[in-house]
Design a protein around this motif. Sequence first.
Motif, PDB file in Angstrom:
ATOM      1  N   ARG A  70       0.987  -1.455  -0.041  1.00 27.10           N
ATOM      2  CA  ARG A  70      -0.172   0.211  -0.076  1.00 27.10           C
ATOM      3  C   ARG A  70       1.142   1.276  -0.160  1.00 27.10           C
ATOM      4  NH1 ARG A  70      -5.117   1.214   3.340  1.00 27.10           N
ATOM      5  NH2 ARG A  70      -4.537   3.859   4.156  1.00 27.10           N
ATOM      6  N   ALA A  71       0.431   2.107  -0.936  1.00 22.00           N
ATOM      7  CA  ALA A  71       1.758   3.559  -0.919  1.00 22.00           C
ATOM      8  C   ALA A  71       0.830   4.647  -0.673  1.00 22.00           C
ATOM      9  CB  ALA A  71       1.374   3.334  -2.350  1.00 22.00           C
ATOM     10  N   GLU A  72       1.879   5.554   0.080  1.00 19.22           N
ATOM     11  CA  GLU A  72       1.030   6.374   1.131  1.00 19.22           C
ATOM     12  C   GLU A  72       0.533   7.268  -0.238  1.00 19.22           C
ATOM     13  OE1 GLU A  72       0.104   7.035   3.666  1.00 19.22           O
ATOM     14  OE2 GLU A  72       0.827   4.498   4.553  1.00 19.22           O
ATOM     15  N   ARG A  73      -0.346   8.691   0.229  1.00 17.33           N
ATOM     16  CA  ARG A  73      -0.211   9.018  -0.489  1.00 17.33           C
ATOM     17  C   ARG A  73      -1.024  10.301  -0.155  1.00 17.33           C
ATOM     18  NH1 ARG A  73      -5.837   9.444  -2.048  1.00 17.33           N
ATOM     19  NH2 ARG A  73      -6.733   7.748  -1.730  1.00 17.33           N
ATOM     20  N   GLU A  74      -1.421  11.836  -0.385  1.00 20.13           N
ATOM     21  CA  GLU A  74      -1.832  12.363   0.026  1.00 20.13           C
ATOM     22  C   GLU A  74      -3.622  12.283  -0.408  1.00 20.13           C
ATOM     23  OE1 GLU A  74      -0.939  15.342   1.555  1.00 20.13           O
ATOM     24  OE2 GLU A  74       1.021  14.123   1.794  1.00 20.13           O
ATOM     25  N   PRO A  75      -4.373  12.990   0.353  1.00 13.82           N
ATOM     26  CA  PRO A  75      -6.036  12.925   0.585  1.00 13.82           C
ATOM     27  C   PRO A  75      -6.748  14.012  -0.710  1.00 13.82           C
ATOM     28  CG  PRO A  75      -5.445  13.460   2.554  1.00 13.82           C
ATOM     29  CD  PRO A  75      -3.829  13.454   1.805  1.00 13.82           C
ATOM     30  N   LYS A  76      -7.426  12.882  -1.553  1.00 14.03           N
ATOM     31  CA  LYS A  76      -7.885  14.077  -3.128  1.00 14.03           C
ATOM     32  C   LYS A  76      -9.197  14.571  -1.743  1.00 14.03           C
ATOM     33  CE  LYS A  76      -6.187  10.681  -5.810  1.00 14.03           C
ATOM     34  NZ  LYS A  76      -5.106  11.270  -7.098  1.00 14.03           N
ATOM     35  N   THR A  77      -8.984  15.823  -2.949  1.00 17.16           N
ATOM     36  CA  THR A  77     -10.044  17.474  -1.778  1.00 17.16           C
ATOM     37  C   THR A  77     -10.252  17.559  -3.310  1.00 17.16           C
ATOM     38  OG1 THR A  77      -8.390  18.514  -2.048  1.00 17.16           O
ATOM     39  CG2 THR A  77      -8.944  17.774  -0.158  1.00 17.16           C
ATOM     40  N   ASP A  78     -10.412  17.210  -4.642  1.00 20.26           N
ATOM     41  CA  ASP A  78     -10.655  17.905  -6.532  1.00 20.26           C
ATOM     42  C   ASP A  78     -11.740  17.940  -6.522  1.00 20.26           C
ATOM     43  OD1 ASP A  78      -9.595  15.093  -6.456  1.00 20.26           O
ATOM     44  OD2 ASP A  78      -8.526  15.591  -7.984  1.00 20.26           O
ATOM     45  N   GLN A  79     -12.243  17.312  -7.376  1.00 16.06           N
ATOM     46  CA  GLN A  79     -13.051  17.124  -8.362  1.00 16.06           C
ATOM     47  C   GLN A  79     -12.643  17.153  -9.521  1.00 16.06           C
ATOM     48  OE1 GLN A  79     -15.566  19.019 -11.718  1.00 16.06           O
ATOM     49  NE2 GLN A  79     -17.664  18.999 -10.288  1.00 16.06           N
ATOM     50  N   VAL A  80     -14.048  15.660  -9.982  1.00 18.82           N
ATOM     51  CA  VAL A  80     -14.312  15.385 -10.949  1.00 18.82           C
ATOM     52  C   VAL A  80     -14.734  15.095 -11.655  1.00 18.82           C
ATOM     53  CG1 VAL A  80     -11.731  13.876 -10.549  1.00 18.82           C
ATOM     54  CG2 VAL A  80     -14.396  12.356  -9.719  1.00 18.82           C
ATOM     55  N   GLU A  81     -15.438  14.694 -12.914  1.00 18.73           N
ATOM     56  CA  GLU A  81     -16.531  14.685 -13.756  1.00 18.73           C
ATOM     57  C   GLU A  81     -17.415  13.077 -13.431  1.00 18.73           C
ATOM     58  OE1 GLU A  81     -17.982  16.692 -17.762  1.00 18.73           O
ATOM     59  OE2 GLU A  81     -16.510  15.755 -17.875  1.00 18.73           O
ATOM     60  N   ASP A  98      -6.019   8.127 -13.201  1.00 17.64           N
ATOM     61  CA  ASP A  98      -6.996   9.051 -12.294  1.00 17.64           C
ATOM     62  C   ASP A  98      -7.303   7.595 -11.706  1.00 17.64           C
ATOM     63  OD1 ASP A  98      -7.539   9.979 -10.188  1.00 17.64           O
ATOM     64  OD2 ASP A  98      -9.006  11.155 -10.778  1.00 17.64           O
ATOM     65  N   PHE A  99      -6.355   6.794 -11.248  1.00 21.66           N
ATOM     66  CA  PHE A  99      -6.537   5.437 -10.481  1.00 21.66           C
ATOM     67  C   PHE A  99      -6.367   5.264  -8.774  1.00 21.66           C
ATOM     68  CE2 PHE A  99      -5.487   0.526  -9.358  1.00 21.66           C
ATOM     69  CZ  PHE A  99      -6.833   0.380  -8.908  1.00 21.66           C
ATOM     70  N   VAL A 100      -7.239   5.110  -8.505  1.00 21.18           N
ATOM     71  CA  VAL A 100      -6.675   5.610  -7.175  1.00 21.18           C
ATOM     72  C   VAL A 100      -7.267   3.824  -6.095  1.00 21.18           C
ATOM     73  CG1 VAL A 100      -6.458   7.574  -6.015  1.00 21.18           C
ATOM     74  CG2 VAL A 100      -8.818   6.466  -6.360  1.00 21.18           C
ATOM     75  N   PRO A 101      -5.913   3.397  -6.130  1.00 20.19           N
ATOM     76  CA  PRO A 101      -6.095   2.171  -5.188  1.00 20.19           C
ATOM     77  C   PRO A 101      -5.890   2.143  -3.977  1.00 20.19           C
ATOM     78  CG  PRO A 101      -3.998   2.358  -6.004  1.00 20.19           C
ATOM     79  CD  PRO A 101      -4.415   4.299  -6.509  1.00 20.19           C
ATOM     80  N   HIS A 102      -5.978   0.640  -3.316  1.00 19.55           N
ATOM     81  CA  HIS A 102      -5.967   0.490  -2.105  1.00 19.55           C
ATOM     82  C   HIS A 102      -6.933   1.741  -1.188  1.00 19.55           C
ATOM     83  CE1 HIS A 102      -2.225  -2.363  -2.067  1.00 19.55           C
ATOM     84  NE2 HIS A 102      -3.482  -3.060  -1.962  1.00 19.55           N
ATOM     85  N   THR A 103      -8.146   2.248  -1.880  1.00 20.84           N
ATOM     86  CA  THR A 103      -8.824   3.177  -1.234  1.00 20.84           C
ATOM     87  C   THR A 103     -10.859   3.143  -1.221  1.00 20.84           C
ATOM     88  OG1 THR A 103      -7.560   4.221  -2.257  1.00 20.84           O
ATOM     89  CG2 THR A 103      -9.470   5.353  -1.468  1.00 20.84           C
TER      90      THR A 103
END
Length: 629
Positions: free
Chosen positions: A52-63, A155-160
Amino acid sequence: MKNTPISMEELHQLRSKYAQERDRRTRADGARQYLPASGEFGYYAKDPYTPRAEREPKTDQVEALVIGAGFGGLLSAGFLRGEGLDSIRLMDEAGDVGGTWYWNRYPGIHCDIESYVYMPLLEETGYIPTRRYAPGEEIRQHAMRIAHHYGLYDDFVPHTRATSLEWDENALEWVVDTDRGDHFRARFVITSSGTLTQPKLPGIPGIETFRGHTFHTSRWDYAYTGGTADGELTGLADKRVAVVGTGATGLQVVPHLAESARELFVFQRTPSTVDVRDNRDTDPEWAESLKPGWQQERMDNFLRVLSGAEVDEVLVQDGWTATTTLQRHILSGSVDDSLSDDDREIRDELDDAAAMNRLRARVDEVVHDRATAEALKPWYRYMCKRPGFSDHYLQAFNRPSVHLIDTADHQGITAMTDTSVVVGDETYEVDCIIFATGFETGVSGVVSGALAVAGRGGQQLLHAWAQGPRTLHGFFTHGFPNLFQIGAIHNANSVNFVHILQEQARHISSIISRAKAEGALWIEPSAEAEEEWVATVQETARDVSDFQARCTPSYYNAEGTQAITGFTYSPGPVAFHQLLDEWRGGDMSDVLVHHLGDRPSREAAFSGATSRILHDSQPRRSSLVPRVS
Ligand code: NDP
């Protein structure tokens, strides 16, 4: 070997034998006998394949957000991309795409649906499977190929895991929260989180005390066993191994374990049917000869045959197309209405008995030891359990190192200790226990409540569904704008489930594309359209309760406790896809589409005031008008 017809007298004897065998296995605790692979048993569900890779939380907007990166999610996201959507986020609890094929990597894994109809988008991606029934790893690679083809890794967010969806009525967007601290927005959300995803364990007394090595087949521990999905499990050469479960997974895994383990104990409660598999390499000349459009034609042909629709030629000749009428008790499709219900039932039962006799005779033919052969014979109707196919499973029991331990008299394994498995008075000392015990049902997606969904006015989806699911065509629900579900509710099913997913993904992406083309900010079915569809599903539902009540327990009949009925569109997938096609060709007037500039007041939205899609060339600024149904 051919099916031999049987007499009515033999059928009566068979019925009572089936009833005895069902009673022998039916447990009072039904589905409660299982343990989820969570909490104390969370180890069994951990991802052994990708760190599992660490990443910043997403706070954006997607369609568009697509939850679930198995074939349903990949196809939805891929088709949306094909419709011109740029901003698509794909999310999965797994470390990569592939869904079931990501998690299940056990030795021997193959798909037992022909790969030329199962693996989607072969022509689009320019791929020809290597074998008639492809190995799991090849299917997983194909899932990755589809993700690359449509740029879905962008824009793939794994382990989520998405934990909540909340409709923001002002912004007209979904607010998405996840277990990784994400808090972002999506205009459209599609959930495709699978039907059999969470591993389950048998609630055997003492299971927590076992101190040897143990894991579930859907999280294979190659670090312990050595080898690959092709076998050569050298780490087991000096091990006494127990495998629990003889379903479709058990059938595939046992031959490799039998080859590699010092000793193998196969703990069986109910034997599977084991028909001929007949796998082979793809003939390159045949592949060369394929004309454009061949895959859709083959998929449609397979689906038509399985659904009881007419075809000029049966293109896929296999164990599935040979048993279509037997599948009707579980799967949707048209029935032969030239016979009365009673006559058809008797004819089907006689055919079923002949097919099952052939399968029982196959056991005698292959297995040398008489007692073992007897214990491996399935005594139930063909579709009481998921049919199995293998040219290596029954053969494995001819090895002296392989022991079949039949647990039916004890309704499963009696107990486990720190070093052993106990059945009745017998104790089996083992180094390793592998659970091929399947998956929880009804725990994925929005149905389970694992993903909390609050629609317009904060209404909870499960609250709206308190009296049962409410959808139009299984895909969307009044009060939950821009939210679409891929899955098995209120639509038609078939054994080639990926084909079903593909049609669903196509349908949803075309609705979204149409909504966008119309300048709509949100879309949802009218309450009346939804009402009508729920009534249609219920009115057309075939009553399979008698069939299911006579079956041995399985997840098909909630472990013998109830008939699972009324959730699918019984006329079948061919009729369903035609219905969707016609619906798409219409004006979609039973779907509320709210236009840019038409943002209604809160009250108007609640009361269901609507506008219709405009089909003229006027600017898309219509005021809200009553819906014409
Ligand atoms: P299943 O749920 O089909 O099988 C679980 C097995 O565990 C059964 O044999 C069950 O026995 C046994 N079991 C459960 N509890 C106990 C106990 N207490 N003691 C002894 N035995 C026990 O899971 P699978 O993983 O085999 O298959 C799940 C699904 O996955 C299939 O139905 C199919 O849809 C899919 N699949 C598809 C494949 C493909 O090629 N397309 C391949 C593999 C799986 P009992 O039957 O008595 O309950």
